[in-house]
Design a protein around this motif. Structure first.
Motif, short mmCIF file in Angstrom:
data_model
loop_
_atom_site.label_atom_id
_atom_site.label_comp_id
_atom_site.label_asym_id
_atom_site.label_seq_id
_atom_site.Cartn_x
_atom_site.Cartn_y
_atom_site.Cartn_z
N HIS A 140 13.23 -31.89 4.40
CA HIS A 140 13.10 -31.33 5.74
C HIS A 140 12.25 -30.06 5.78
O HIS A 140 11.80 -29.67 6.84
CB HIS A 140 14.48 -31.01 6.31
CG HIS A 140 15.38 -32.21 6.38
ND1 HIS A 140 15.09 -33.28 7.18
CD2 HIS A 140 16.52 -32.51 5.74
CE1 HIS A 140 16.05 -34.19 7.03
NE2 HIS A 140 16.92 -33.76 6.15
N CYS A 141 12.09 -29.40 4.65
CA CYS A 141 11.41 -28.10 4.67
C CYS A 141 10.81 -27.82 3.30
O CYS A 141 11.07 -28.56 2.35
CB CYS A 141 12.40 -27.01 5.08
SG CYS A 141 13.67 -26.70 3.84
N SER A 151 11.60 -25.79 1.01
CA SER A 151 12.52 -25.60 -0.12
C SER A 151 13.02 -26.93 -0.66
O SER A 151 13.32 -27.05 -1.86
CB SER A 151 13.67 -24.66 0.22
OG SER A 151 14.22 -24.95 1.45
N CYS A 152 13.10 -27.96 0.18
CA CYS A 152 13.41 -29.30 -0.31
C CYS A 152 12.35 -29.75 -1.30
O CYS A 152 12.66 -30.24 -2.39
CB CYS A 152 13.45 -30.30 0.84
SG CYS A 152 14.81 -30.09 1.99
CU LIG Z 1 14.76 -28.28 3.03
#
Ligand SMILES: [Cu+2]
Length: 74
Positions: A14-15, A17-18
């Motif tokens: 999703h972002c 950091s994923c």
């Molecule tokens: Cu994420």
């Protein structure tokens, strides 16, 4: 030594950091020389030695991190 580049369609990112988590987990695997993941394209690209590690183990590592992955056949 047989270095290959494979792409894996990756679900659940999703972002940034994923994608960073996936990249770090894959980089720790023996035989993997580099990994990039992009949450916008839902794609993970891995450069690895296919005599040391296979796509199933890469998919397993992505799954362990909490995401879905499927090898993209070129
Ligand atoms: Cu994420």
């Amino acid at each position: 030594m047989a270095r290959v580049t494979r792409r894996f369609a990756t679900t659940g990112m999703h972002c940034p950091s994923c994608s960073m988590l996936i990249r770090m987990d894959l980089s720790d695997l023996p035989g993997v020389s580099s990994a990039t993941a992009d949450h916008r394209s839902s794609m993970t690209e891995v450069v690895y030695d296919d005599e040391v590690i296979g796509s199933a183990e890469i998919i397993a590592a992505i799954t362990r991190a909490g995401y879905g992955a499927e090898l993209v056949e070129d």
